[in-house]
Scaffold this active site. Sequence first.
Site, PDB file in Angstrom:
ATOM      1  N   GLU A   1       0.807  -1.215   0.000  1.00  0.00           N
ATOM      2  CA  GLU A   1       0.000   0.000   0.000  1.00  0.00           C
ATOM      3  C   GLU A   1       0.844   1.271   0.000  1.00  0.00           C
ATOM      4  O   GLU A   1       0.332   2.363  -0.287  1.00  0.00           O
ATOM      5  CB  GLU A   1      -0.913   0.015   1.234  1.00  0.00           C
TER       6      GLU A   1
ATOM      7  N   GLU B   1       7.232 -22.088   7.816  1.00  0.00           N
ATOM      8  CA  GLU B   1       7.569 -21.201   8.918  1.00  0.00           C
ATOM      9  C   GLU B   1       8.540 -21.851   9.901  1.00  0.00           C
ATOM     10  O   GLU B   1       9.136 -21.179  10.735  1.00  0.00           O
ATOM     11  CB  GLU B   1       6.316 -20.746   9.664  1.00  0.00           C
TER      12      GLU B   1
END
Length: 306
Positions: free
Chosen positions: A87, A118
């Site tokens: 953004e 992960e």
Amino acid sequence: MTNLQERGYLLTEQVNPNSLNLDQLNALELVELFNHEDEKAVAAVAGAKTQLAAAVERTAERLHQGGRLFYIGAGTSGRLGVLDAAECPPTFCTPPELVEGIIAGGAGALLRSSEGLEDLAEDGESAIAQRHITQLDVVVGITAGGTTPYVHGALNAARQRGALSVFIACVPAEQVDFDADIDIRLLTGPEILAGSTRLKAGTATKLALNILSTSVMVRLGKVYGNRMVDVAVTNQKLRDRALRILQDLTGLSREAASCLLERSGKWVKLALLMQWTDLDKTAGEQLLSAHQGNLRAAVDSYKKEK
């Protein structure tokens, strides 16, 4: 050494006593329960305001010197970091490399779960090495439960390179301790759906990242008042926003504001400076450059010289 295989002790993994009858609630009761629990996400961010402010100040300092901001995480935490980074270019006209999101499993993990990745601390270390992290950079590790090896590996590698390390987790330090330059704990409590940290923990994390990135951009002069004067004019919606900013701050008609925007090369900040100083595009660019892109400082400097 904490046994990371047994995670039931973590705040984010505990059972929420307020939702024990979750599967028996009607639709309105479900919505009301979620709404009540989500209030805790806002409170959790307020509880970490001092640490968040430190992260804003120290990140802005490093970016002002030419550094970069990286978010790194896995699963929901990684996706939130990528979202916040993505953004920044349209909102603040930043180059894509200034704020980057790194997620375990790469771009494919944005659309399809790759949670198993992960567990690989070495992958986190490699992600840091691949991006040539330096002492000017900031690396924000995001892990709701605080135990993600991928994030630990990345932050440890970043610190070895002299980068500023920021740790964001939703468990208290006494449950998971981690050595980072700035330690942000967003204590949202047990989830309505036990262990589903995409809920309150994810909401609090999104709030914290909103604050961090936006506040850093404010400190870097990307904002004038509360207007996004570095907005990238890349579509009709953003052009409309740019024109409304110009009209509101200058009193120009929409047609005049449109002409001014074109003369500035579609750069709202420069258009405002040109209007307020009568400088041409080249001179305006030079004045902004002399003040590191800070519009208010550039305008004040011009007025003092006059």
